[in-house]
Design an enzyme around this catalytic site. Structure first.
Site, PDB file in Angstrom:
ATOM      1  N   ALA A 207       0.859  -1.190   0.000  1.00  0.00           N
ATOM      2  CA  ALA A 207       0.000   0.000   0.000  1.00  0.00           C
ATOM      3  C   ALA A 207       0.897   1.243   0.000  1.00  0.00           C
ATOM      4  CB  ALA A 207      -0.950   0.005   1.194  1.00  0.00           C
TER       5      ALA A 207
ATOM      6  N   HIS B  43       6.974   6.036   1.659  1.00  0.00           N
ATOM      7  CA  HIS B  43       7.852   4.906   1.356  1.00  0.00           C
ATOM      8  C   HIS B  43       8.909   5.300   0.327  1.00  0.00           C
ATOM      9  CE1 HIS B  43       4.128   2.642   2.677  1.00  0.00           C
ATOM     10  NE2 HIS B  43       5.055   2.050   3.394  1.00  0.00           N
TER      11      HIS B  43
ATOM     12  N   GLN C 140       9.210   1.819  16.587  1.00  0.00           N
ATOM     13  CA  GLN C 140       9.657   0.701  15.755  1.00  0.00           C
ATOM     14  C   GLN C 140      11.105   0.903  15.319  1.00  0.00           C
ATOM     15  OE1 GLN C 140       7.299  -1.232  12.374  1.00  0.00           O
ATOM     16  NE2 GLN C 140       8.618   0.148  11.260  1.00  0.00           N
TER      17      GLN C 140
END
Length: 282
Positions: free
Chosen positions: A32, A37, A155
């Site tokens: 997605a 990204h 993360q």
């Protein structure tokens, strides 16, 4: 751009390029894909001979099965987007058995307590799932450098800790959060927002910007009170948590110490869509 749809295809590709002495940059994704990204691959292109992406929706990091089912899967569109950038040399699209040959189960990790803060309190088992898939991908891709967005700052910190504790030969790079014009952090989850929710969700970044203005001028309890009041007055979005934490330990703080760095974190729901964001406090 090569599309590698199995572990065997990846291993052959990596071996071929390693023999030529190429430096490998890598950024794993769950697909997605969006501009956020792509900013990872832009950063990777500047520092590596070969840039590799991966697309794998990792089941073990979802503690909510409904969230896993709703996660968008747009592999063919993602491939076209990656091809259009010119920054990607290969994309790895493993099958479940390529990542979990012994069954769909995550490893247990000790991240020195990083996993118990913030997201860890609300998403039990999440970071074991993240650690499991990222470690396996690192071992298969063998990157010199790996790139992760700062939007998922916890993360990022946990992956750095895993690399340190597992002594993996990869350098981890954090890439600044890419934002929409409204300030909303780019996220695959944004596609599930209605136009009205998308408009409302900009309050998250606006609030973090205000927190930065209040930093070191207003006490932390007062900042918390102000943030809570902002969300209480804003219809269509519900605050799950707001904290100010030490950037190294991720532990919530109730006082600012001069020799420490701090970051503000927010998680909130716009309808059923859970959004997270954070900001370094100057």
């Amino acid at each position: 751009m090569e599309v590698l749809r199995s572990k065997n295809a990846l291993c052959a590709y990596i071996e071929r390029n390693r023999e030529m002495g190429k430096k490998i940059g890598f950024a794993p994704t769950m697909g997605a894909l969006h501009e956020g990204h792509l900013s990872l691959y832009e950063a990777a292109r500047k520092e590596n001979d070969l840039v590799i992406s991966s697309i794998f929706v990792n089941p073990t990091q979802f503690n909510n099965s409904a969230d896993l089912q709703k996660y968008p899967r747009t592999v063919e569109a993602d491939i076209k987007l990656l091809e259009s950038t010119g920054n990607i040399d290969a994309v790895y699209i493993p099958k479940e058995q390529d990542i979990y040959p012994n069954g769909l189960k995550s490893e247990k990790y000790d991240f020195d307590g990083l996993e118990n803060e913030m997201e860890g309190k609300f998403r039990p088992g999440h970071f074991d799932g993240v650690g499991t898939v990222v470690e396996e991908l690192f071992r298969q891709v063998q990157p010199d450098n790996a790139y992760f967005g700062e939007k998922d700052y916890q993360q990022l910190a946990i992956i750095k800790k895993m690399v340190e504790k597992k002594n993996l030969p990869v350098k981890i790079h954090g890439v600044p959060t890419l934002r929409e014009d409204s300030g909303l952090a780019r996220s695959s989850r944004n596609e599930r927002l209605t136009p009205e929710q998308r408009k409302t969700a900009k309050i998250i970044h606006e609030t973090l910007t205000q927190v930065n203005d209040w930093f070191r001028v207003v006490s932390i309890p007062e900042i918390k009170d102000r943030v809570n009041k902002i969300f209480e007055k804003t219809s269509g979005i519900v605050l799950e948590y707001f904290i100010i934490a030490d950037e190294e330990t991720l532990k919530e703080t109730d006082f600012f110490y001069k020799d420490r760095n701090y970051r503000a974190f927010i998680a909130a729901f716009a309808g059923e869509v859970r959004l997270i964001d954070n900001k370094h406090l100057d």
